[in-house]
Write a protein that holds these residues in place. Structure first.
Motif, PDB file in Angstrom:
ATOM      1  N   THR A 133      -3.767  -7.485 -10.137  1.00 23.10           N
ATOM      2  CA  THR A 133      -3.665  -8.095 -11.460  1.00 23.10           C
ATOM      3  C   THR A 133      -4.245  -7.194 -12.543  1.00 23.10           C
ATOM      4  N   TYR A 176      -8.088  -8.292  -1.701  1.00 23.14           N
ATOM      5  CA  TYR A 176      -7.416  -8.898  -0.553  1.00 23.14           C
ATOM      6  C   TYR A 176      -8.472  -9.536   0.337  1.00 23.14           C
ATOM      7  N   GLY A 181       0.327 -10.345 -12.648  1.00 24.80           N
ATOM      8  CA  GLY A 181      -0.127  -9.977 -11.314  1.00 24.80           C
ATOM      9  C   GLY A 181       0.937 -10.158 -10.251  1.00 24.80           C
ATOM     10  N   GLN A 231      -6.859 -12.552 -16.157  1.00 24.93           N
ATOM     11  CA  GLN A 231      -5.594 -11.922 -15.788  1.00 24.93           C
ATOM     12  C   GLN A 231      -4.414 -12.423 -16.609  1.00 24.93           C
ATOM     13  N   ARG A 280       1.121 -11.288  -6.302  1.00 23.72           N
ATOM     14  CA  ARG A 280       0.254 -11.965  -5.344  1.00 23.72           C
ATOM     15  C   ARG A 280       1.028 -12.414  -4.103  1.00 23.72           C
ATOM     16  N   SER A 307      -3.821  -9.554  -3.954  1.00 19.65           N
ATOM     17  CA  SER A 307      -3.605  -9.784  -5.378  1.00 19.65           C
ATOM     18  C   SER A 307      -3.833  -8.497  -6.162  1.00 19.65           C
TER      19      SER A 307
END
Length: 239
Positions: free
Chosen positions: A112, A99, A123, A120, A125, A110
């Motif tokens: 992930t 973050y 995820g 990735q 977000r 995020s």
């Protein structure tokens, strides 16, 4: 009398040495046991196995781990956001929770997970701009069966091609071989306050687009490979 005093001093020395050894062993044993803290301030914590293998890093921005892929430390030009980075049994990064700020008043978060030796694949977000507009949701990506460090090396080589047409052709060739990461799905809220579902093909092109606009209007669109809408629900042509 002198002999007694010497004997006493010898005994005292032996006992002192034994007690010091006991206290030393006890101290080290206590350190290896479970500890309890009411509060702790720390810049970074490394979680490792008994053999020293790194499995997780919790860190601030300054001390954040750059990540490892295919056994190689990722070279980063700038700082990495604070958060938690996970590492798999191979020693490679396998995702994380990060973050940070996104300009002035904006921020992002995020969470992930990664493909083995890749980037990735799925995820959650939240991306917010300075003006308060934000996008959030579940995203999925298609990752190639090629380690991401090899992909990065190929892209760096392509960037050095001076001819623009040749450079674009080289990128297109990698895409045609599925050697580049592509978006496959997004479901969530867009910056225009619509709730959306976008589904992409292997090339990353949107093929199904479903949304409920901010005014409540629903719409479902099917697109061809060129991005042209082929079918729409409701069918506007019959209105």
């Amino acid at each position: 009398k002198l002999e007694k005093e010497v004997s006493f001093l010898k005994a005292y020395a032996v006992i002192s040495t034994l007690l010091f050894g006991v206290f030393t062993v006890t101290a080290f044993t206590a350190q290896s046991r479970k500890q309890k803290f009411d509060e702790i301030d720390v810049e970074r914590i490394n979680v490792v196995e008994k053999d020293g293998k790194l499995r997780m890093v919790i860190s601030n921005q300054e001390r954040q781990h750059p990540g490892i892929v295919n056994g190689k430390v990722i070279e980063r030009k700038g700082p990495r956001p604070p958060g938690i980075i996970f590492f798999n049994h191979l020693g490679d990064e396998m995702g994380g929770l990060i973050y940070g700020d996104n300009g002035g008043k904006g921020h992002f978060g995020s969470f992930t997970w990664d493909k083995v030796r890749g980037d990735q694949t799925i995820g959650f977000r939240h991306l917010e701009s300075d003006d308060g507009k934000y996008q959030m949701g579940l995203e999925m990506w298609q990752q190639p069966d090629v380690p991401s460090d090899i992909i990065s090396a190929k892209l760096e080589t392509i960037k050095k091609i001076t001819d623009e047409a040749a450079r674009k052709a080289a990128v297109q060739e990698m895409m045609s071989k599925n050697e580049l990461p592509t978006n496959r799905l997004f479901i969530g809220k867009s910056r225009d306050n619509s709730t959306v579902l976008w589904m992409h093909d292997m090339k990353g092109k949107v093929r199904i687009r479903m949304q409920v606009a901010s005014d409540g209007t629903p719409k479902l669109e099917f697109l061809d490979e060129a991005g042209k809408v082929t079918h729409t629900l409701p069918d506007d042509s019959k209105r």
